[in-house]
Design an enzyme around this catalytic site. Structure first.
Site, PDB file in Angstrom:
ATOM      1  N   HIS A 149       0.831  -1.220   0.000  1.00  0.00           N
ATOM      2  CA  HIS A 149       0.000   0.000   0.000  1.00  0.00           C
ATOM      3  C   HIS A 149       0.863   1.266   0.000  1.00  0.00           C
ATOM      4  O   HIS A 149       0.557   2.242   0.680  1.00  0.00           O
ATOM      5  CB  HIS A 149      -0.944   0.020   1.203  1.00  0.00           C
ATOM      6  CG  HIS A 149      -2.092  -0.925   1.078  1.00  0.00           C
ATOM      7  ND1 HIS A 149      -3.116  -0.745   0.179  1.00  0.00           N
ATOM      8  CD2 HIS A 149      -2.369  -2.075   1.740  1.00  0.00           C
ATOM      9  CE1 HIS A 149      -3.987  -1.747   0.280  1.00  0.00           C
ATOM     10  NE2 HIS A 149      -3.543  -2.576   1.205  1.00  0.00           N
ATOM     11  N   ASP A 169       0.458  -4.933   5.208  1.00  0.00           N
ATOM     12  CA  ASP A 169      -0.536  -5.847   4.668  1.00  0.00           C
ATOM     13  C   ASP A 169      -0.530  -5.775   3.143  1.00  0.00           C
ATOM     14  O   ASP A 169      -0.093  -4.809   2.546  1.00  0.00           O
ATOM     15  CB  ASP A 169      -1.936  -5.501   5.193  1.00  0.00           C
ATOM     16  CG  ASP A 169      -2.359  -4.085   4.844  1.00  0.00           C
ATOM     17  OD1 ASP A 169      -1.533  -3.167   5.013  1.00  0.00           O
ATOM     18  OD2 ASP A 169      -3.507  -3.889   4.408  1.00  0.00           O
ATOM     19  N   GLU A 170      -0.997  -6.848   2.519  1.00  0.00           N
ATOM     20  CA  GLU A 170      -1.205  -6.909   1.074  1.00  0.00           C
ATOM     21  C   GLU A 170       0.011  -6.421   0.291  1.00  0.00           C
ATOM     22  O   GLU A 170      -0.069  -5.504  -0.523  1.00  0.00           O
ATOM     23  CB  GLU A 170      -2.456  -6.116   0.689  1.00  0.00           C
ATOM     24  CG  GLU A 170      -3.717  -6.690   1.337  1.00  0.00           C
ATOM     25  CD  GLU A 170      -4.986  -5.946   0.968  1.00  0.00           C
ATOM     26  OE1 GLU A 170      -4.905  -4.791   0.517  1.00  0.00           O
ATOM     27  OE2 GLU A 170      -6.081  -6.521   1.132  1.00  0.00           O
ATOM     28  N   VAL A 171       1.138  -7.040   0.539  1.00  0.00           N
ATOM     29  CA  VAL A 171       2.373  -6.683  -0.175  1.00  0.00           C
ATOM     30  C   VAL A 171       2.380  -7.433  -1.506  1.00  0.00           C
ATOM     31  O   VAL A 171       3.056  -8.452  -1.668  1.00  0.00           O
ATOM     32  CB  VAL A 171       3.623  -7.013   0.663  1.00  0.00           C
ATOM     33  CG1 VAL A 171       4.876  -6.430  -0.006  1.00  0.00           C
ATOM     34  CG2 VAL A 171       3.486  -6.470   2.072  1.00  0.00           C
TER      35      VAL A 171
END
Length: 434
Positions: A112, A168-170
């Site tokens: 992000h 998160d969400e790499v």
């Protein structure tokens, strides 16, 4: 609490089932996650909402700043034109402290990262050259950027106990050229690469701010063994959002996550004032151990709503809380604008039979037929123009102009412009007949 988790796993292997101990009341925290990326509410509105959040059961705020933070040089490119000023943030944080709301800042440091990596001066720090999602964990300059962001945010916060570093969400981790080379070495895995960067960021927080514990989201760590995680657990906590409590480092926290955007480039998911009833129900349910008639009554009283049931959202008023007028008007637009326009333009037999696109293009209209739908079209357009004008005025009290424009273009203009166009075409056809 990590030891409790491992004890339960070991016990399960022997056929035993051990309950995880319930944390004490003073350890329970209910943080409201304010996702500020791309469309932060005005500081004055947030200050007005804070007492309501406290009354609803919140014990703290998880502030995900992204481009809403007032970064100083050389990081000023990270701040959006509508970012909060340092004065606004100091006042907001002071108000939160007065209300007993614990603040946990969140600075994305791995995934992000679009708000930073979209800028040309930071684009070379991307994991994958074409995508601004994730930071390259191999570049010292990338870690230096993260350290600088953390330092700037820390300067405006006092008495912090927790600092969230995101992670998160790499997406696309391991797909950059440097990562591919690193992964070819024996024993290296994407999981180790992920932990390598997370530990580097967390260790910086611990070493630079000894009284602060860094926290990460849990999604990138779920497939990693507990033995591997044990190497980083002493320096950080791991949080899972919304659906479950996270038991780490003596903390029981349920952060309510309502993302404003799925990522920095996506459309708005929801407007904060519209989400307040749902947030209130979640907070009250957490505070009271589940949803019940008592919770429903509490929320209705707190928000000044006569009834939480969906069918009452069609009424002229849906509450007295800050921003409730936005909820009322957005509800009208969401439920009725598109359907009413489609009903007129696609299901009215006089429009489809005597004023189709063919007729409109050639300005053909039967003089008798126009009387069957012209009054309805003009009345409908007048009604929606009035509603939209009220909604725009209400939204401008809460959001900056760019956010109002975006929401209108996504949710209002497509239907309203269709209706306006048919009214204009009808007028042109009548004039051509005359």
């Amino acid at each position: 609490m990590h030891s409790t988790r491992r004890a339960r796993t070991a016990g399960a292997e022997r056929g035993e089932e051990r309950e995880r101990p319930e944390p004490s009341n003073e350890m329970r925290r209910r943080l409201v996650h304010l996702d500020l990326k791309g469309a932060p509410p005005r500081a004055a509105y947030l200050a007005e909402v804070l007492p309501l959040l406290r009354a609803m059961g919140a014990t703290g705020l998880l502030l995900e700043y992204e481009d809403a933070f007032p970064y100083a040089p050389p990081l000023e490119a990270l701040s959006a034109p509508h970012a909060y000023s340092r004065t606004e943030l100091r006042q907001l944080l002071g108000r939160a402290a007065e209300l007993g709301l614990e603040v946990v800042p969140l600075v994305q440091s791995f995934g992000h990262m679009e708000f930073a990596l979209k800028h040309k001066e930071f684009a070379h720090l991307r994991e994958v050259k074409l995508f601004p999602n994730a930071l390259n964990p191999h570049k010292e300059e990338a870690l230096a950027l993260v350290r600088a962001m953390i330092d700037r945010v820390m300067e405006l916060h006092r008495d912090l106990r927790w600092f969230h570093i995101g992670c998160d969400e790499v997406y696309y981790l391991g797909e950059g050229e440097e990562s591919k080379e690193w992964l070819q070495q024996q024993g290296n895995t994407p999981e180790k690469l992920c932990l390598f960067h997370i530990k580097a960021v967390a260790s910086y927080v611990v070493s630079s701010y000894p009284t602060v514990t860094p926290i990460v989201w849990d999604d990138m760590l779920r497939g990693i063994s507990e033995e591997t995680l044990a190497g980083v657990s002493p320096v950080m906590g791991i949080w899972g959002p919304t659906a479950g409590a996270a038991y780490d480092l003596g903390l029981c926290c349920r952060p309510g996550c309502g993302e404003q955007r799925y990522d920095h480039f996506s459309v708005l998911c929801e407007l904060f004032p519209v989400a307040i009833p749902s947030l209130a129900v979640c907070l009250q349910a957490l505070e009271n151990g589940g949803y019940s008639e008592k919770v429903k009554e509490n929320v209705e009283k707190l928000l000044g709503m006569s009834n939480l049931e969906l069918d009452t959202f069609m009424s002229t008023s849906t509450g007295t809380f800050p921003g409730s007028n936005i909820l009322t008007l957005v509800t009208q637009v969401s439920f009725y604008l598109k359907s009413s326009v489609d009903e007129l333009l696609e299901r009215n037999r006089y429009v489809t039979g005597w004023f189709s696109p063919y007729h409109r293009k050639r300005k053909i209209i039967h003089p008798i037929i126009m009387h069957h739908f012209q009054p309805d079209a003009i009345s409908l357009l007048s009604k929606w123009n009035a509603v939209v004008q009220d909604l725009q005025a209400a939204m401008e009290q809460v959001f900056h102009k760019c956010t109002v424009e975006e929401w209108m273009e996504e949710n209002v203009h497509p239907s309203l412009e269709k209706l306006q166009q048919v009214v204009d075409d009808l007028d042109k056809a009548i004039k051509a007949q005359n």
